[in-house]
Design a protein around this motif. Structure first.
Motif, PDB file in Angstrom:
ATOM      1  N   VAL A 141       1.319  -0.996  -0.425  1.00 44.27           N
ATOM      2  CA  VAL A 141       0.233  -0.055   0.254  1.00 44.27           C
ATOM      3  C   VAL A 141       0.979   1.073   0.250  1.00 44.27           C
ATOM      4  N   LEU A 142       1.857   0.739   0.591  1.00 43.49           N
ATOM      5  CA  LEU A 142       2.288   2.609   1.015  1.00 43.49           C
ATOM      6  C   LEU A 142       3.731   2.342  -0.456  1.00 43.49           C
ATOM      7  N   ASP A 143       4.478   1.221  -1.235  1.00 43.18           N
ATOM      8  CA  ASP A 143       4.460   1.241  -2.142  1.00 43.18           C
ATOM      9  C   ASP A 143       4.161   2.183  -3.239  1.00 43.18           C
ATOM     10  N   GLU A 144       2.792   1.563  -3.119  1.00 44.04           N
ATOM     11  CA  GLU A 144       0.989   2.044  -4.563  1.00 44.04           C
ATOM     12  C   GLU A 144       0.585   3.443  -4.494  1.00 44.04           C
ATOM     13  N   THR A 145       0.441   3.849  -3.204  1.00 41.16           N
ATOM     14  CA  THR A 145      -0.220   5.271  -3.150  1.00 41.16           C
ATOM     15  C   THR A 145       0.833   6.465  -2.824  1.00 41.16           C
ATOM     16  N   GLY A 146       2.306   6.061  -2.261  1.00 40.57           N
ATOM     17  CA  GLY A 146       3.245   7.247  -2.096  1.00 40.57           C
ATOM     18  C   GLY A 146       3.121   7.518  -0.327  1.00 40.57           C
ATOM     19  N   ALA A 147       2.061   6.862   0.003  1.00 40.13           N
ATOM     20  CA  ALA A 147       1.666   7.591   1.729  1.00 40.13           C
ATOM     21  C   ALA A 147       2.580   7.267   2.661  1.00 40.13           C
ATOM     22  N   ASP A 148       2.826   7.656   3.984  1.00 37.53           N
ATOM     23  CA  ASP A 148       4.445   6.828   4.905  1.00 37.53           C
ATOM     24  C   ASP A 148       3.355   5.940   5.801  1.00 37.53           C
ATOM     25  N   GLN A 149       4.066   5.686   6.404  1.00 35.56           N
ATOM     26  CA  GLN A 149       3.384   4.671   7.693  1.00 35.56           C
ATOM     27  C   GLN A 149       2.233   5.439   8.396  1.00 35.56           C
TER      28      GLN A 149
ATOM     29  N   ASP B 158      -8.874  -2.585  -1.635  1.00 32.94           N
ATOM     30  CA  ASP B 158      -8.745  -1.912  -2.910  1.00 32.94           C
ATOM     31  C   ASP B 158      -9.466  -0.768  -1.999  1.00 32.94           C
ATOM     32  N   THR B 159     -10.535  -0.481  -1.126  1.00 31.32           N
ATOM     33  CA  THR B 159     -10.871   0.332  -0.649  1.00 31.32           C
ATOM     34  C   THR B 159     -10.147   0.990   0.010  1.00 31.32           C
ATOM     35  N   GLU B 160      -9.326   0.448   1.074  1.00 31.40           N
ATOM     36  CA  GLU B 160      -8.697   1.146   2.009  1.00 31.40           C
ATOM     37  C   GLU B 160      -7.826   1.817   1.254  1.00 31.40           C
ATOM     38  N   ARG B 161      -7.179   0.493   0.308  1.00 30.67           N
ATOM     39  CA  ARG B 161      -5.717   1.186  -0.221  1.00 30.67           C
ATOM     40  C   ARG B 161      -6.040   2.528  -0.819  1.00 30.67           C
ATOM     41  N   GLU B 162      -7.429   3.156  -1.788  1.00 33.50           N
ATOM     42  CA  GLU B 162      -7.373   4.083  -2.598  1.00 33.50           C
ATOM     43  C   GLU B 162      -7.550   5.142  -1.296  1.00 33.50           C
ATOM     44  N   ILE B 163      -8.520   4.797  -0.524  1.00 32.67           N
ATOM     45  CA  ILE B 163      -8.569   6.263   0.674  1.00 32.67           C
ATOM     46  C   ILE B 163      -7.515   6.566   0.990  1.00 32.67           C
ATOM     47  N   ILE B 164      -6.962   5.629   1.451  1.00 31.38           N
ATOM     48  CA  ILE B 164      -4.504   6.059   1.892  1.00 31.38           C
ATOM     49  C   ILE B 164      -4.756   7.162   1.057  1.00 31.38           C
ATOM     50  N   ARG B 165      -4.626   6.644  -0.653  1.00 32.69           N
ATOM     51  CA  ARG B 165      -3.962   7.068  -1.840  1.00 32.69           C
ATOM     52  C   ARG B 165      -4.539   8.352  -1.442  1.00 32.69           C
ATOM     53  N   ALA B 166      -5.915   8.889  -1.497  1.00 36.22           N
ATOM     54  CA  ALA B 166      -6.794   9.858  -1.635  1.00 36.22           C
ATOM     55  C   ALA B 166      -6.272  11.021  -0.419  1.00 36.22           C
ATOM     56  N   VAL B 167      -5.953  10.133   0.455  1.00 37.27           N
ATOM     57  CA  VAL B 167      -6.194  11.226   1.319  1.00 37.27           C
ATOM     58  C   VAL B 167      -4.125  12.045   1.650  1.00 37.27           C
ATOM     59  N   GLY B 168      -3.862  10.989   1.280  1.00 35.17           N
ATOM     60  CA  GLY B 168      -2.124  11.505   0.862  1.00 35.17           C
ATOM     61  C   GLY B 168      -2.333  12.865  -0.210  1.00 35.17           C
ATOM     62  N   GLU B 169      -3.338  12.618  -1.590  1.00 40.46           N
ATOM     63  CA  GLU B 169      -3.315  13.741  -1.414  1.00 40.46           C
ATOM     64  C   GLU B 169      -3.953  15.145  -0.944  1.00 40.46           C
ATOM     65  N   LEU B 170      -4.937  15.361  -0.306  1.00 43.37           N
ATOM     66  CA  LEU B 170      -5.357  15.801   0.549  1.00 43.37           C
ATOM     67  C   LEU B 170      -4.137  16.381   1.371  1.00 43.37           C
TER      68      LEU B 170
ATOM     69  N   ARG C 217      -1.594  17.156   1.335  1.00 44.33           N
ATOM     70  CA  ARG C 217      -0.202  18.129   1.037  1.00 44.33           C
ATOM     71  C   ARG C 217      -1.532  19.696   0.870  1.00 44.33           C
ATOM     72  N   PHE C 218      -2.383  19.352   1.204  1.00 43.11           N
ATOM     73  CA  PHE C 218      -2.728  20.815   1.835  1.00 43.11           C
ATOM     74  C   PHE C 218      -3.289  21.026   3.142  1.00 43.11           C
ATOM     75  N   GLY C 219      -2.281  20.027   3.449  1.00 40.14           N
ATOM     76  CA  GLY C 219      -2.345  20.302   5.027  1.00 40.14           C
ATOM     77  C   GLY C 219      -3.953  19.583   5.805  1.00 40.14           C
TER      78      GLY C 219
END
Length: 245
Positions: free
Chosen positions: A129-137, A162-174, A176-178
């Motif tokens: 998940v970390l590798d695919e989303t770019g998020a940190d632990q 799948d859903t949790e992975r994409e939630i992590i990806r989306a929150v990772g984008e958010l 960036r805006f604090g």
């Protein structure tokens, strides 16, 4: 002596497919597709396959392309069927719909993925998940602490669907805006309320002992979820426009 000139052989006409064959052809890209869902889209006048004298449906390549466009508009743009009908009438083509393999600039910064309401789906290790989303632990832990995601423990290791992975990806984008995990309670509360409302609407059918009726209820739930998501998007855009004036 005359020389015979042979022209190129005419292109082979692609064979029309039965509804079962269409389902099989598209199920990899759309895991939640079913024969009853295709029939439902036909009932809604979105598809018009040819019928044999015996009443069997036959889908030409153009019919399959149209179906693929409909399914992608539902999945990637969360459009309700009424709006999809208008898009098709206006000449919206399958090539205009972003595909999962399209580059990020064609899809927007956050990838939208198809999720079936039925079946467990795939599971991913934290490292994947970390590798695919770019998020940190730390972000994943924060989301777990605030109840936004909840992994599944197996043999001492946590897995995410799948859903949790994409939630992590989306929150990772958010992020960036604090926007952090503590700010996501508003999203979680809103989602819980919407899910409760849709469950209330379809509760009798979802709890039916008739498997076919339950299956139809799940498909109706998917359509309702698409409509609700589109409505929420429109309301958000309406309110944000006030800020841009």
């Amino acid at each position: 002596m005359s020389t015979e000139v042979r022209g190129e052989a005419p292109p082979r006409k692609e064979k029309a497919l039965t509804i079962g064959a269409v389902t099989k052809q598209l199920e990899r890209e759309f895991p939640d597709i079913s024969i009853s869902k295709i029939r439902y889209l036909e009932d809604q006048k979105l598809l018009a396959p040819r019928r044999t004298p015996g009443g069997y449906r036959l889908y030409a390549p153009a019919d399959v392309d149209r179906l693929r466009t409909i399914l992608r508009l539902q999945r990637d743009e969360f459009l309700p069927l009424r709006v999809i009908r208008q898009e098709l009438a206006a000449g919206r083509a399958d090539t205009e719909v972003a595909t999962p393999d399209a580059p990020p600039e064609a899809r927007g910064s956050v990838r939208r993925t198809s999720f079936a309401l039925r079946g467990p789906g795939s599971l991913y290790r934290l490292s994947e998940v970390l590798d695919e989303t770019g998020a940190d632990q730390a972000l994943v832990k924060e989301l777990e602490d605030y109840g936004v995601i909840k992994g599944e423990r197996r043999d001492g290791e946590t897995f995410y669907d799948d859903t949790e992975r994409e939630i992590i990806r989306a929150v990772g984008e958010l992020k960036r805006f604090g926007v952090g995990g503590r700010n996501l309670r508003v999203f979680r509360t809103s989602a819980d309320r919407e899910a409760a409302l849709l469950e209330q609407i379809l509760a009798p059918a979802l709890r039916s002992r008739n498997p076919e009726r339950r299956k139809e209820a799940v498909e109706a739930l998917e359509n309702l979820a698409a409509v609700a998501s589109h409505l929420k998007h429109l309301l958000l855009i309406r309110d944000l426009r006030k800020l841009a004036r």
